[in-house]
Write an enzyme that holds these catalytic residues in place. Sequence first.
Site, PDB file in Angstrom:
ATOM      1  N   ARG A 199       8.782  25.190  82.460  1.00  0.00           N
ATOM      2  CA  ARG A 199       9.128  25.765  81.146  1.00  0.00           C
ATOM      3  C   ARG A 199      10.204  26.842  81.265  1.00  0.00           C
ATOM      4  NH1 ARG A 199       4.648  29.514  79.379  1.00  0.00           N
ATOM      5  NH2 ARG A 199       5.793  30.745  80.927  1.00  0.00           N
ATOM      6  N   TYR A 227       5.141  27.854  97.837  1.00  0.00           N
ATOM      7  CA  TYR A 227       5.337  28.988  96.936  1.00  0.00           C
ATOM      8  C   TYR A 227       4.259  29.001  95.850  1.00  0.00           C
ATOM      9  CZ  TYR A 227       7.194  31.998  93.318  1.00  0.00           C
ATOM     10  OH  TYR A 227       7.315  32.990  92.377  1.00  0.00           O
ATOM     11  N   ARG A 248      16.753  33.589  90.505  1.00  0.00           N
ATOM     12  CA  ARG A 248      15.669  33.144  91.397  1.00  0.00           C
ATOM     13  C   ARG A 248      14.992  31.955  90.741  1.00  0.00           C
ATOM     14  NH1 ARG A 248      11.376  36.859  93.867  1.00  0.00           N
ATOM     15  NH2 ARG A 248      10.824  37.151  91.684  1.00  0.00           N
ATOM     16  N   PHE A 287     -13.152  30.382  80.425  1.00  0.00           N
ATOM     17  CA  PHE A 287     -12.127  31.187  81.091  1.00  0.00           C
ATOM     18  C   PHE A 287     -11.171  30.314  81.901  1.00  0.00           C
ATOM     19  CE2 PHE A 287     -10.770  33.522  84.906  1.00  0.00           C
ATOM     20  CZ  PHE A 287     -10.146  34.625  84.336  1.00  0.00           C
TER      21      PHE A 287
END
Length: 387
Positions: free
Chosen positions: A192, A145, A202, A273
């Site tokens: 978290r 996932y 979910r 970034f």
Amino acid sequence: MPNKPDAPIRLAVGIFYIVLRALDTVEDDMNLSSFDSYVLEEDKKDVEDARSAAKQRLLCQFAQRLSDSVEGNADKHQPLHGFGEGHERELIENMDAIVYGMSVLPPKLRQVVLDITEEMGVGMAGYVSRDLKNGTDDAKDFEQYCHYVAGTVGDGLTRIFASCGYCPADLVSHRELWDAMGSFLQRTNIIRDYLEDLVDGRAWWPRSVWELYVTKDAEFGRSKSLSRLADSASIEAGHSTSCLNHMIADALEMVGSCLSYLEALNDPDVISFCALPQVMAIATLSVCFDNQKVFQGVVKIRKGQAARIMLDMSPMEHPTIFELQQNYLSWFARCTREIQAKARRAATRDPQAQRTDNICGKIIKVVDSKLQCLQESGRPLGQTHSD
């Protein structure tokens, strides 16, 4: 980020994120009635939940829908509408702007966006009809996932960076590095957001982990459930925080690969970034570790600390690769030492404490070695990646 005419990385990354935000808006919409107008006759005959089937199809075909629209064939598909709320709904209902942005990208960069959108959409579709109230099945299912929703982003960004000359071309082939970059961030968010995801119905914490810390309630006949970690009895007994610390230890295993990835980048703007969210993640894990408040609400780092991290990762404040490497490594050293200290304090009650201590020790050894190399050489760490 840099934006040269022949390598518009800023535009490519911006379009990439907006496209994935639109895809994620469809995936996040848990009001299945939003998909009523997309149900087909075959859904009603062959699939028990026609709305779920419609949602799965929209996710799987999202990239093709976008590709057809760029080629002027938008009329092949029913327009998207009614998904998400606020700005996300506005984004979905203004897909024409996204299509225009895609159309002006160089073909090689446009293909990257389409490839990743397709892989992510198909991956997300596999979880639509699953009962996830008690999380994913096991570590493999959980990692799969994380790959679909975040590792693929690392893949796409790396392909964009490489196409534009901002990282070695061979970095694209190192899945263990770019996948770890995405998975580390996703794992941190999932850790978290335990309570928020539980309320939404979910959750993602793998059963193979949380079942180690949850027992069946013989008195009331309740079976094992991920929600039991939020029970006051579990929290007071330390079972909940032990499970939390186990999840964090698993996430920390990826730090070494993340640091190797960052070291391979060769432009300050690109390093900034990529490093900023990684530093935010390790800081978040530090504040979450052994913290029972994770099971009572959302734990976040202090605003002042977040501001300090953003300044330390800013290429405007620190325009050289040397400075940025020094800063992100220093934050990793600091936060990892904080986690290690907490693990040692919890050693008498946390079965994962020694493991966490060992993982942190390995990270600190690597980071300290890199910081020493920076100090002694006065030059950035190697800018080429090798096996």
